[in-house]
Design a protein around this motif. Structure first.
Motif, PDB file in Angstrom:
ATOM      1  N   VAL A 128      -3.744  11.224  -8.404  1.00 57.96           N
ATOM      2  CA  VAL A 128      -2.948  11.714  -9.261  1.00 57.96           C
ATOM      3  C   VAL A 128      -3.596  12.389 -10.531  1.00 57.96           C
ATOM      4  O   VAL A 128      -4.608  11.867 -11.247  1.00 57.96           O
ATOM      5  N   SER A 175      -7.800   0.797   0.797  1.00 56.17           N
ATOM      6  CA  SER A 175      -6.828   0.869   2.100  1.00 56.17           C
ATOM      7  C   SER A 175      -6.555   2.293   2.413  1.00 56.17           C
ATOM      8  O   SER A 175      -6.549   3.057   1.849  1.00 56.17           O
ATOM      9  N   SER A 176      -6.801   2.197   3.980  1.00 57.59           N
ATOM     10  CA  SER A 176      -6.371   3.370   4.573  1.00 57.59           C
ATOM     11  C   SER A 176      -5.610   3.293   5.804  1.00 57.59           C
ATOM     12  O   SER A 176      -5.491   1.991   6.378  1.00 57.59           O
ATOM     13  N   PHE A 177      -5.110   4.213   6.481  1.00 55.76           N
ATOM     14  CA  PHE A 177      -4.740   4.281   7.787  1.00 55.76           C
ATOM     15  C   PHE A 177      -5.691   4.982   8.806  1.00 55.76           C
ATOM     16  O   PHE A 177      -6.202   5.993   8.522  1.00 55.76           O
ATOM     17  N   LEU A 192      -4.660  16.682   1.024  1.00 53.53           N
ATOM     18  CA  LEU A 192      -3.483  17.795   1.139  1.00 53.53           C
ATOM     19  C   LEU A 192      -2.828  17.301  -0.276  1.00 53.53           C
ATOM     20  O   LEU A 192      -2.378  16.180  -0.282  1.00 53.53           O
ATOM     21  N   GLY A 193      -2.355  18.329  -0.809  1.00 50.21           N
ATOM     22  CA  GLY A 193      -1.778  18.238  -2.152  1.00 50.21           C
ATOM     23  C   GLY A 193      -0.550  19.234  -2.802  1.00 50.21           C
ATOM     24  O   GLY A 193      -0.384  19.979  -1.818  1.00 50.21           O
ATOM     25  N   ILE A 194      -0.181  18.799  -3.495  1.00 45.17           N
ATOM     26  CA  ILE A 194       0.998  19.415  -4.241  1.00 45.17           C
ATOM     27  C   ILE A 194       0.853  19.775  -5.614  1.00 45.17           C
ATOM     28  O   ILE A 194       0.125  18.725  -6.428  1.00 45.17           O
ATOM     29  N   LEU A 253       3.493   8.867   3.085  1.00 43.89           N
ATOM     30  CA  LEU A 253       2.965   8.486   1.795  1.00 43.89           C
ATOM     31  C   LEU A 253       3.571   9.481   0.758  1.00 43.89           C
ATOM     32  O   LEU A 253       3.386  10.573   1.117  1.00 43.89           O
ATOM     33  N   VAL A 263      -7.797  12.933   3.273  1.00 51.39           N
ATOM     34  CA  VAL A 263      -7.910  12.689   4.625  1.00 51.39           C
ATOM     35  C   VAL A 263      -9.475  13.054   5.190  1.00 51.39           C
ATOM     36  O   VAL A 263     -10.205  13.882   4.585  1.00 51.39           O
ATOM     37  N   THR A 298      -0.797  16.173  -7.501  1.00 48.05           N
ATOM     38  CA  THR A 298      -1.041  15.117  -6.543  1.00 48.05           C
ATOM     39  C   THR A 298      -1.639  15.334  -5.500  1.00 48.05           C
ATOM     40  O   THR A 298      -1.286  16.562  -4.643  1.00 48.05           O
ATOM     41  N   VAL A 341      -6.550   8.474   6.837  1.00 44.47           N
ATOM     42  CA  VAL A 341      -5.983   8.817   5.368  1.00 44.47           C
ATOM     43  C   VAL A 341      -6.005   7.511   4.391  1.00 44.47           C
ATOM     44  O   VAL A 341      -5.464   6.390   4.655  1.00 44.47           O
ATOM     45  N   LEU A 342      -6.315   7.878   3.081  1.00 44.29           N
ATOM     46  CA  LEU A 342      -6.317   6.732   2.243  1.00 44.29           C
ATOM     47  C   LEU A 342      -4.920   6.521   1.909  1.00 44.29           C
ATOM     48  O   LEU A 342      -4.109   7.502   1.687  1.00 44.29           O
ATOM     49  N   THR A 343      -4.620   5.479   1.614  1.00 45.33           N
ATOM     50  CA  THR A 343      -3.116   5.176   1.142  1.00 45.33           C
ATOM     51  C   THR A 343      -2.694   5.573  -0.423  1.00 45.33           C
ATOM     52  O   THR A 343      -1.686   6.085  -0.567  1.00 45.33           O
ATOM     53  N   LYS A 344      -3.780   5.293  -1.086  1.00 42.29           N
ATOM     54  CA  LYS A 344      -3.531   5.780  -2.489  1.00 42.29           C
ATOM     55  C   LYS A 344      -3.581   7.256  -2.811  1.00 42.29           C
ATOM     56  O   LYS A 344      -4.571   7.681  -2.355  1.00 42.29           O
ATOM     57  N   ALA A 345      -2.660   7.605  -3.605  1.00 48.31           N
ATOM     58  CA  ALA A 345      -2.673   9.124  -4.044  1.00 48.31           C
ATOM     59  C   ALA A 345      -3.902   9.311  -5.245  1.00 48.31           C
ATOM     60  O   ALA A 345      -3.890   8.237  -5.810  1.00 48.31           O
ATOM     61  N   ASP A 366       3.606   5.774  -6.509  1.00 47.93           N
ATOM     62  CA  ASP A 366       3.103   5.936  -5.433  1.00 47.93           C
ATOM     63  C   ASP A 366       3.328   4.964  -4.363  1.00 47.93           C
ATOM     64  O   ASP A 366       3.378   3.813  -4.433  1.00 47.93           O
ATOM     65  N   GLN A 399       2.907   1.205  -4.180  1.00 53.77           N
ATOM     66  CA  GLN A 399       1.631   0.947  -4.654  1.00 53.77           C
ATOM     67  C   GLN A 399       1.424   1.079  -5.970  1.00 53.77           C
ATOM     68  O   GLN A 399       0.347   0.273  -6.549  1.00 53.77           O
ATOM     69  N   ILE A 429       4.861  10.536  -3.466  1.00 55.03           N
ATOM     70  CA  ILE A 429       4.879  10.386  -5.012  1.00 55.03           C
ATOM     71  C   ILE A 429       6.098  10.590  -5.483  1.00 55.03           C
ATOM     72  O   ILE A 429       7.131  11.473  -5.170  1.00 55.03           O
ATOM     73  N   ILE A 481       4.479   3.842  -0.041  1.00 57.07           N
ATOM     74  CA  ILE A 481       4.415   4.067   1.333  1.00 57.07           C
ATOM     75  C   ILE A 481       5.527   3.519   1.877  1.00 57.07           C
ATOM     76  O   ILE A 481       6.068   2.698   1.620  1.00 57.07           O
ATOM     77  N   ARG A 500      -3.336  13.612  -1.295  1.00 59.40           N
ATOM     78  CA  ARG A 500      -3.909  12.555  -0.272  1.00 59.40           C
ATOM     79  C   ARG A 500      -5.309  12.714   0.290  1.00 59.40           C
ATOM     80  O   ARG A 500      -5.486  14.060   0.860  1.00 59.40           O
ATOM     81  N   ARG A 546       3.901  13.015   2.601  1.00 56.91           N
ATOM     82  CA  ARG A 546       3.121  13.301   3.498  1.00 56.91           C
ATOM     83  C   ARG A 546       3.672  12.201   4.741  1.00 56.91           C
ATOM     84  O   ARG A 546       3.381  11.249   4.676  1.00 56.91           O
TER      85      ARG A 546
END
Lengths: 105, 105
Positions: free
Chosen positions: A15, B2-4, A36-38, B36, A26, A22, A9-13, B97, B57, B38, B99, A24, B24
């Protein structure tokens, strides 16, 4: 509870529209990608690069697919597919939670 | 970027304050959890169950930590820690944004 396992998963959203949309990113082991969004209430137009399958997990919204003049209504759960290099419109009525799959062809 | 990696992501969003705060859930192999999220502009009060480390972030916001009378300003990036079973307030000025790490003790 539904989940994606063994993913990155990338940490930065991502936007868009002042944060009213917004997501994320995956990444899957097979090289594919989903977001995965809103969606907050509002009217939006989006463009695709590749084919996208949008799965609405929760929410109320209307969808205008490319080349169509008729809005589709999704209430609760639903799915629609948008071809590559196309535009589609959404009228989002309530906070909506989606999974977007990007399909390289 | 950056990622998990090698994580599990729950597909359903956590939605608070009419969608102005969403996140999320990311689960790690060691059993720990992060979200993660918003934050859209607005004023919010949150409560913690366990200790939380909030890493901003991107965004502009003011933070009132429990037991404090002085607001902390975060502009761009920053971090703050909230103890378990406590309340804290946020004044969010721009889309932010974050974490959030949950630390069981």
């Amino acid at each position: 509870m539904s989940s994606f396992e063994n993913v990155t998963v990338l940490t930065k959203a991502n936007v868009y529209f002042d944060g009213k949309v917004t997501s994320r990113t995956v990444q899957f082991a097979d090289g594919t990608k989903k977001t995965l969004g809103i969606l907050l209430p509002g009217e939006y137009e989006f463009g695709t690069d590749v084919k996208e399958i949008m799965e609405i997990q929760a929410g109320e919204l209307n969808v205008l697919l490319p080349g169509s003049t008729e809005w589709i209504t999704i209430s609760g759960q639903g799915e629609f597919t948008v071809p590559a290099n196309a535009k589609f419109k959404l009228e989002v009525k309530t906070v909506s939670d989606y999974i977007c799959s990007y399909i390289a062809e």
